[in-house]
Motif scaffolding. Structure first.
Motif, PDB file in Angstrom:
ATOM      1  N   GLU A  43     -35.688 -26.853 -71.640  1.00 40.06           N
ATOM      2  CA  GLU A  43     -34.688 -25.782 -71.574  1.00 40.06           C
ATOM      3  C   GLU A  43     -35.244 -24.530 -70.913  1.00 40.06           C
ATOM      4  OE1 GLU A  43     -32.860 -24.696 -75.266  1.00 40.06           O
ATOM      5  OE2 GLU A  43     -32.488 -26.794 -75.802  1.00 40.06           O
ATOM      6  N   HIS A  44     -36.502 -24.224 -71.181  1.00 40.31           N
ATOM      7  CA  HIS A  44     -37.089 -22.963 -70.738  1.00 40.31           C
ATOM      8  C   HIS A  44     -37.809 -23.044 -69.403  1.00 40.31           C
ATOM      9  CE1 HIS A  44     -36.175 -20.485 -74.193  1.00 40.31           C
ATOM     10  NE2 HIS A  44     -36.317 -21.577 -74.903  1.00 40.31           N
ATOM     11  N   VAL A  45     -38.153 -24.228 -68.954  1.00 44.92           N
ATOM     12  CA  VAL A  45     -38.884 -24.376 -67.707  1.00 44.92           C
ATOM     13  C   VAL A  45     -38.147 -25.364 -66.808  1.00 44.92           C
ATOM     14  CG1 VAL A  45     -41.105 -24.922 -66.648  1.00 44.92           C
ATOM     15  CG2 VAL A  45     -41.041 -23.922 -68.918  1.00 44.92           C
ATOM     16  N   PRO A  46     -37.211 -24.869 -66.016  1.00 49.47           N
ATOM     17  CA  PRO A  46     -36.500 -25.778 -65.119  1.00 49.47           C
ATOM     18  C   PRO A  46     -37.437 -26.299 -64.032  1.00 49.47           C
ATOM     19  CG  PRO A  46     -35.900 -23.515 -64.665  1.00 49.47           C
ATOM     20  CD  PRO A  46     -36.780 -23.494 -65.879  1.00 49.47           C
ATOM     21  N   SER A  47     -37.165 -27.492 -63.560  1.00 48.63           N
ATOM     22  CA  SER A  47     -38.006 -28.086 -62.528  1.00 48.63           C
ATOM     23  C   SER A  47     -37.401 -27.855 -61.152  1.00 48.63           C
ATOM     24  CB  SER A  47     -38.186 -29.582 -62.783  1.00 48.63           C
ATOM     25  OG  SER A  47     -36.933 -30.218 -62.742  1.00 48.63           O
ATOM     26  N   MET A  48     -38.243 -27.951 -60.137  1.00 54.49           N
ATOM     27  CA  MET A  48     -37.780 -27.759 -58.767  1.00 54.49           C
ATOM     28  C   MET A  48     -37.038 -28.985 -58.255  1.00 54.49           C
ATOM     29  SD  MET A  48     -40.831 -25.636 -56.977  1.00 54.49           S
ATOM     30  CE  MET A  48     -39.919 -25.438 -55.469  1.00 54.49           C
ATOM     31  N   ASP A  49     -37.352 -30.145 -58.800  1.00 55.67           N
ATOM     32  CA  ASP A  49     -36.639 -31.364 -58.423  1.00 55.67           C
ATOM     33  C   ASP A  49     -36.084 -32.007 -59.690  1.00 55.67           C
ATOM     34  OD1 ASP A  49     -38.905 -32.367 -59.605  1.00 55.67           O
ATOM     35  OD2 ASP A  49     -39.759 -33.186 -57.785  1.00 55.67           O
ATOM     36  N   ASP A  50     -35.771 -33.270 -59.645  1.00 52.79           N
ATOM     37  CA  ASP A  50     -35.159 -33.924 -60.805  1.00 52.79           C
ATOM     38  C   ASP A  50     -36.121 -34.157 -61.965  1.00 52.79           C
ATOM     39  OD1 ASP A  50     -32.717 -33.956 -59.594  1.00 52.79           O
ATOM     40  OD2 ASP A  50     -32.938 -35.981 -58.788  1.00 52.79           O
ATOM     41  N   SER A  51     -37.405 -34.275 -61.693  1.00 58.72           N
ATOM     42  CA  SER A  51     -38.347 -34.557 -62.763  1.00 58.72           C
ATOM     43  C   SER A  51     -39.190 -33.326 -63.085  1.00 58.72           C
ATOM     44  CB  SER A  51     -39.256 -35.726 -62.363  1.00 58.72           C
ATOM     45  OG  SER A  51     -39.984 -35.385 -61.211  1.00 58.72           O
ATOM     46  N   PRO A  52     -39.394 -33.048 -64.377  1.00 58.81           N
ATOM     47  CA  PRO A  52     -40.201 -31.886 -64.764  1.00 58.81           C
ATOM     48  C   PRO A  52     -41.677 -32.123 -64.438  1.00 58.81           C
ATOM     49  CG  PRO A  52     -39.585 -33.150 -66.695  1.00 58.81           C
ATOM     50  CD  PRO A  52     -38.884 -33.773 -65.528  1.00 58.81           C
ATOM     51  N   LEU A  53     -42.429 -31.058 -64.275  1.00 62.43           N
ATOM     52  CA  LEU A  53     -43.850 -31.183 -63.970  1.00 62.43           C
ATOM     53  C   LEU A  53     -44.588 -31.863 -65.114  1.00 62.43           C
ATOM     54  CD1 LEU A  53     -46.091 -30.477 -61.933  1.00 62.43           C
ATOM     55  CD2 LEU A  53     -46.419 -28.365 -63.199  1.00 62.43           C
ATOM     56  N   LEU A  54     -44.246 -31.516 -66.341  1.00 60.38           N
ATOM     57  CA  LEU A  54     -44.874 -32.104 -67.520  1.00 60.38           C
ATOM     58  C   LEU A  54     -43.918 -33.150 -68.091  1.00 60.38           C
ATOM     59  CD1 LEU A  54     -47.357 -31.761 -69.468  1.00 60.38           C
ATOM     60  CD2 LEU A  54     -45.878 -30.325 -70.840  1.00 60.38           C
ATOM     61  N   SER A  55     -44.249 -34.427 -67.915  1.00 59.37           N
ATOM     62  CA  SER A  55     -43.402 -35.489 -68.447  1.00 59.37           C
ATOM     63  C   SER A  55     -43.608 -35.602 -69.952  1.00 59.37           C
ATOM     64  CB  SER A  55     -43.748 -36.827 -67.779  1.00 59.37           C
ATOM     65  OG  SER A  55     -45.046 -37.246 -68.179  1.00 59.37           O
ATOM     66  N   PHE A  56     -42.711 -36.308 -70.617  1.00 58.89           N
ATOM     67  CA  PHE A  56     -42.846 -36.488 -72.056  1.00 58.89           C
ATOM     68  C   PHE A  56     -44.137 -37.234 -72.383  1.00 58.89           C
ATOM     69  CE2 PHE A  56     -42.196 -38.664 -76.098  1.00 58.89           C
ATOM     70  CZ  PHE A  56     -41.894 -37.577 -76.899  1.00 58.89           C
ATOM     71  N   THR A  57     -44.486 -38.218 -71.575  1.00 63.96           N
ATOM     72  CA  THR A  57     -45.718 -38.975 -71.795  1.00 63.96           C
ATOM     73  C   THR A  57     -46.933 -38.063 -71.683  1.00 63.96           C
ATOM     74  OG1 THR A  57     -44.682 -40.961 -70.920  1.00 63.96           O
ATOM     75  CG2 THR A  57     -47.083 -40.955 -71.031  1.00 63.96           C
ATOM     76  N   ARG A  58     -46.928 -37.186 -70.692  1.00 62.44           N
ATOM     77  CA  ARG A  58     -48.052 -36.242 -70.546  1.00 62.44           C
ATOM     78  C   ARG A  58     -48.084 -35.244 -71.708  1.00 62.44           C
ATOM     79  NH1 ARG A  58     -51.551 -37.061 -66.434  1.00 62.44           N
ATOM     80  NH2 ARG A  58     -50.637 -37.818 -64.518  1.00 62.44           N
ATOM     81  N   ALA A  59     -46.915 -34.817 -72.170  1.00 54.80           N
ATOM     82  CA  ALA A  59     -46.868 -33.898 -73.313  1.00 54.80           C
ATOM     83  C   ALA A  59     -47.453 -34.567 -74.553  1.00 54.80           C
ATOM     84  CB  ALA A  59     -45.431 -33.446 -73.562  1.00 54.80           C
TER      85      ALA A  59
END
Length: 182
Positions: A77-93
């Motif tokens: 919600e707080h960090v929109p991504s520049m493309d369709d996928s966020p920089l930090l994926s759920f797996t990486r989180a």
């Protein structure tokens, strides 16, 4: 990841994945390098997620996996991504939290803005400067490509609060006090 957090066997999870997605689950290893979280842009995103996670965890109202899911939703919600996928994926989180729990990674306050950032577990205290206070030269190049002006550069760091302007993020996130506000 799901296997580690549930009591379901790999066989049952594979069948469930095939039923939901209509194909076999992707093969390969989960992300395993702690160094990924140390690169300037990834570190900013990891630090935002980590501070959200710590705040939710401090309430003690959720299980471990619920805390990760809720923190990740707030991060999105707080960090929109520049493309369709966020920089930090759920797996990486999820991997980040495992690294924090295993003391592979830790948190260190920036000596300039006092923000709390993800760092190596044994980072010497008192000499850490975050990538918002001392951005690498390529950060400037990326900022110019997306229209980040010199006037807005002064807003990037403000008394422990930062604006992730390199991705067009205009909501204030105070990482030093684990507080999130719009």
């Amino acid at each position: 990841m799901v296997e580690a957090e549930t009591n379901l066997s790999r066989g049952k999870l594979t069948k469930l994945y095939k039923e939901i997605h209509g194909c076999s689950p992707p093969k390969g290893l989960l992300p395993f390098s702690a160094d990924w979280f140390m690169h300037w842009e990834q570190n900013i995103h990891a630090s935002v997620f980590c501070n959200i996670w710590r705040f939710i965890q401090s309430t003690g109202l959720c299980s471990k996996i619920e805390t990760i899911v809720k923190a990740y939703r707030l991060y999105l919600e707080h960090v929109p991504s520049m493309d369709d996928s966020p920089l930090l994926s759920f797996t990486r989180a999820w991997t980040l939290i495992r690294f924090l729990d295993a003391d592979v990674l830790g948190s260190t306050h920036c000596t300039q803005c006092r923000g709390l950032f993800v760092s190596h577990a044994f980072q010497p205290k008192g000499i850490f400067i975050c990538s918002l206070c001392a951005p690498p030269s390529r950060a400037t190049k990326i900022s110019q490509e997306i229209g980040f002006t010199k006037e807005r550069e002064e807003e990037v760091v403000y008394s422990g609060q930062f604006f992730s302007a390199h991705v067009g993020f205009a909501r204030k996130v105070d990482v030093s006090h684990h507080y999130i506000a719009r």
